[in-house]
Enzyme design. Structure first.
Site, PDB file in Angstrom:
ATOM      1  N   HIS A   1       1.107   5.032  -2.314  1.00 20.78           N
ATOM      2  CA  HIS A   1       0.510   5.883  -3.350  1.00 20.78           C
ATOM      3  C   HIS A   1       1.604   6.620  -4.118  1.00 20.78           C
ATOM      4  CE1 HIS A   1      -3.808   5.620  -2.212  1.00 20.78           C
ATOM      5  NE2 HIS A   1      -3.296   5.311  -1.030  1.00 20.78           N
TER       6      HIS A   1
ATOM      7  N   HIS B   1       0.848  -1.196   0.000  1.00 17.16           N
ATOM      8  CA  HIS B   1       0.000   0.000   0.000  1.00 17.16           C
ATOM      9  C   HIS B   1       0.882   1.244   0.000  1.00 17.16           C
ATOM     10  CE1 HIS B   1      -4.115   1.693   1.212  1.00 17.16           C
ATOM     11  NE2 HIS B   1      -3.324   2.747   1.062  1.00 17.16           N
TER      12      HIS B   1
ATOM     13  N   GLU C   1     -10.848   2.984   7.461  1.00 16.41           N
ATOM     14  CA  GLU C   1      -9.820   3.955   7.840  1.00 16.41           C
ATOM     15  C   GLU C   1     -10.505   5.112   8.556  1.00 16.41           C
ATOM     16  OE1 GLU C   1      -6.232   6.642   5.844  1.00 16.41           O
ATOM     17  OE2 GLU C   1      -7.859   5.904   4.587  1.00 16.41           O
TER      18      GLU C   1
ATOM     19  N   ASP D   1       1.414   9.271  -6.003  1.00 14.73           N
ATOM     20  CA  ASP D   1       1.347  10.726  -5.837  1.00 14.73           C
ATOM     21  C   ASP D   1       1.571  11.151  -4.394  1.00 14.73           C
ATOM     22  OD1 ASP D   1      -1.030   9.474  -5.206  1.00 14.73           O
ATOM     23  OD2 ASP D   1      -2.328  11.047  -5.977  1.00 14.73           O
TER      24      ASP D   1
ATOM     25  N   GLY E   1     -10.115   7.697  -1.537  1.00 16.45           N
ATOM     26  CA  GLY E   1     -10.785   8.971  -1.319  1.00 16.45           C
ATOM     27  C   GLY E   1     -11.570   8.930  -0.028  1.00 16.45           C
TER      28      GLY E   1
ATOM     29  N   ASP F   1       1.872   3.954   2.864  1.00 20.62           N
ATOM     30  CA  ASP F   1       0.775   4.803   2.398  1.00 20.62           C
ATOM     31  C   ASP F   1       1.323   5.960   1.560  1.00 20.62           C
ATOM     32  OD1 ASP F   1      -1.867   5.395   1.996  1.00 20.62           O
ATOM     33  OD2 ASP F   1      -2.193   6.331   3.944  1.00 20.62           O
TER      34      ASP F   1
ATOM     35  N   HIS G   1     -10.027   0.738  -0.109  1.00 25.62           N
ATOM     36  CA  HIS G   1      -9.804   1.531   1.091  1.00 25.62           C
ATOM     37  C   HIS G   1     -11.065   1.433   1.946  1.00 25.62           C
ATOM     38  CE1 HIS G   1      -6.386   3.329  -0.984  1.00 25.62           C
ATOM     39  NE2 HIS G   1      -6.100   4.033   0.103  1.00 25.62           N
TER      40      HIS G   1
END
Length: 365
Positions: free
Chosen positions: A23, A21, A213, A25, A183, A303, A210
Site C-alpha cells: 500500500h 501487495h 484477512e 499510503d 478496508g 502490505d 482483500h
C-alpha cells in the site's frame, strides 16, 4: 563461488523479488511524513521526530485489530493531498523498493482518499504515476532496475467502486494494472460492489480483492464465486476450509480451498501484517508454510512497510528463520508472484527468465 550463499538478511537483499501487495499510503518514510506535514500545515502527528514517529506507527499497528491498524492511515493520507506530496511518496516508494532488491512491484492506493485539496481523481492518478516513473528512473541511475505497476483501490465502506473501476480502465495503458477493494471486511462484503466487478470483467481488466484477512471463508467465497477476482488479498482464512488430521499428505480440502488451489488463485500473503492485524496469532502459526507445502500459489508481500517496520527482505528473512526455507523456496515464491502479476504474459516471462532465474542461480551457486 562454489555452493549457495549464506541465507542472511544481507544476501536476501541481493535476491530479485516480486511484490504484489504493497500500500502506497502504508510505506512512507517517517521523515517524509514529518516534512510533508509541515509543508501542508497538518499538525496532528503523534510524534515530532522521525525515529519516534516510526516507532509510534509500528506500536499502534501492533494492536491485533484490523480496525485499529487501519486508523494509523489517517496521518499518512493527510499528507498525500497535493501533487507534490503524491509524487514524492510514489517516487520514494519506487526507490526504496528497488534498493531492497525488488525488481517488480504492484503498489496500490485509493484515489478517493486524496481529494481534500481539490484534486480530481484523474489528477491524483496522474501525479502518482509520474512519481513512480521518476522513482524508477532515479533507481536505475543507481543500478537498481525496478518496474512499478499501480493498482487503484476502492474503499469497501464507500460507494465509489464503480467510479474507481472506470478510472482503472481509463489509465490501464498508462501504468495502472488493476483494481482492488480494501478496508474493514466485517459488514462490508465484496458483493456490495458487484457493478464495479461486472464493469471490470466486461472490459477485461484485472482485479484483486482483500478477502479472508479479518473475516472468514464467506468473504473468500464471495470474492471468487460472485465477484470473479483474479487474486486474493491476504486470503489466510482459506485454512478454515482445510483440515490436517495428521501428516500433510492427509490434508483434506473443502470445496473453496480445492478451487483456489486447482485454479492457481494467487494468495497475497503478508506475514508480519497478518500477525499485527490479528488474522493469525503469531508468525510460527502463520499458515504460509502449510499452504506452501500443499502447493497453493503463495506469494510473499509487505502490505504496509511503515506500519510493519518491514521490507520484502525482512519478510523473506522471517519466513526463512521460522520455517527453514532455502534459496530454492524463495525463488519459487518469487516466481509465483511474477506469474501472477497484472502485466502482459510476455513481460512476466521476460522478468522471470532474464532477471529472477539468473539472480537466484548466482545465489544458489
Amino acid at each position: 563461488m562454489t555452493g549457495p550463499m549464506p541465507l542472511d538478511l544481507a544476501s536476501i537483499r541481493q535476491a530479485p523479488k516480486a511484490l504484489l501487495h504493497d500500500h502506497l499510503d502504508g510505506g512512507l518514510r517517517p521523515a517524509t511524513v514529518l516534512e510533508l506535514a509541515a509543508d501542508c500545515g497538518y499538525d496532528q502527528l503523534p510524534a515530532r521526530d522521525a525515529e519516534s514517529l516510526g516507532a509510534w506507527f509500528r506500536d499502534a499497528a501492533d494492536s491485533g485489530s484490523l480496525e485499529r491498524y487501519l486508523e494509523t492511515f489517517a496521518h499518512t493520507v493527510a499528507v498525500m493531498q497535493t501533487p507534490e506530496g503524491l509524487r514524492r511518496v510514489a517516487r520514494e516508494c519506487a526507490i526504496d523498493l528497488a534498493e531492497d532488491g525488488v525488481v517488480y512491484a504492484e503498489v496500490r492506493f485509493a484515489p478517493e482518499q486524496h481529494l481534500e485539496k481539490g484534486l480530481t481523481l484523474d489528477e491524483v492518478v496522474e501525479h502518482t504515476l509520474a512519481g513512480f516513473r521518476e522513482g524508477e528512473a532515479l533507481a536505475a541511475e543507481k543500478g537498481n532496475v525496478i518496474r512499478v505497476t499501480c493498482l487503484l483501490t476502492a474503499m469497501r465502506h464507500a460507494a465509489r467502486s464503480r467510479e474507481i473501476a472506470e478510472l482503472t480502465v481509463r489509465f490501464r495503458d498508462s501504468g495502472v494494472g488493476g483494481f482492488d477493494i480494501a478496508g474493514a471486511e466485517a459488514g462490508f462484503p465484496p458483493t456490495r460492489h458487484l457493478d464495479a466487478f461486472e464493469y471490470l470483467r466486461a472490459n477485461h481488466a484485472h482485479f484483486t480483492i482483500h478477502a479472508g484477512e479479518a473475516f472468514g471463508l464467506p468473504s473468500i467465497h464471495e470474492a471468487l464465486a460472485f465477484c470473479g477476482c483474479d487474486r486474493l488479498g491476504h486470503g489466510v482464512r482459506i485454512t478454515d476450509d482445510i483440515s490436517v488430521p495428521g501428516a500433510i499428505e492427509e490434508a483434506q480440502l473443502g470445496l473453496v480451498a480445492n478451487y483456489v488451489r486447482d485454479m492457481r488463485v494467487p494468495l497475497e500473503l503478508c506475514p508480519s501484517s497478518n500477525v499485527q492485524t490479528g488474522a493469525v496469532p503469531s508468525l510460527d502459526k502463520h499458515p504460509f508454510d502449510l499452504l506452501a507445502r500443499l502447493r497453493f500459489r503463495v506469494t510473499v508481500n509487505t502490505d504496509n512497510r511503515l506500519m510493519s517496520d518491514t521490507s520484502m527482505s525482512e519478510e523473506m528473512r522471517k519466513l526463512v528463520d521460522t520455517f527453514g526455507y532455502g534459496w530454492s523456496d524463495l525463488e519459487r515464491f518469487t516466481i509465483n508472484a511474477m506469474k501472477s502479476a497484472f502485466i502482459p504474459f510476455p513481460d512476466r516471462l521476460k522478468i522471470i527468465d532474464e532477471v529472477i532465474k539468473p539472480g537466484y542461480a548466482v545465489l544458489l551457486g
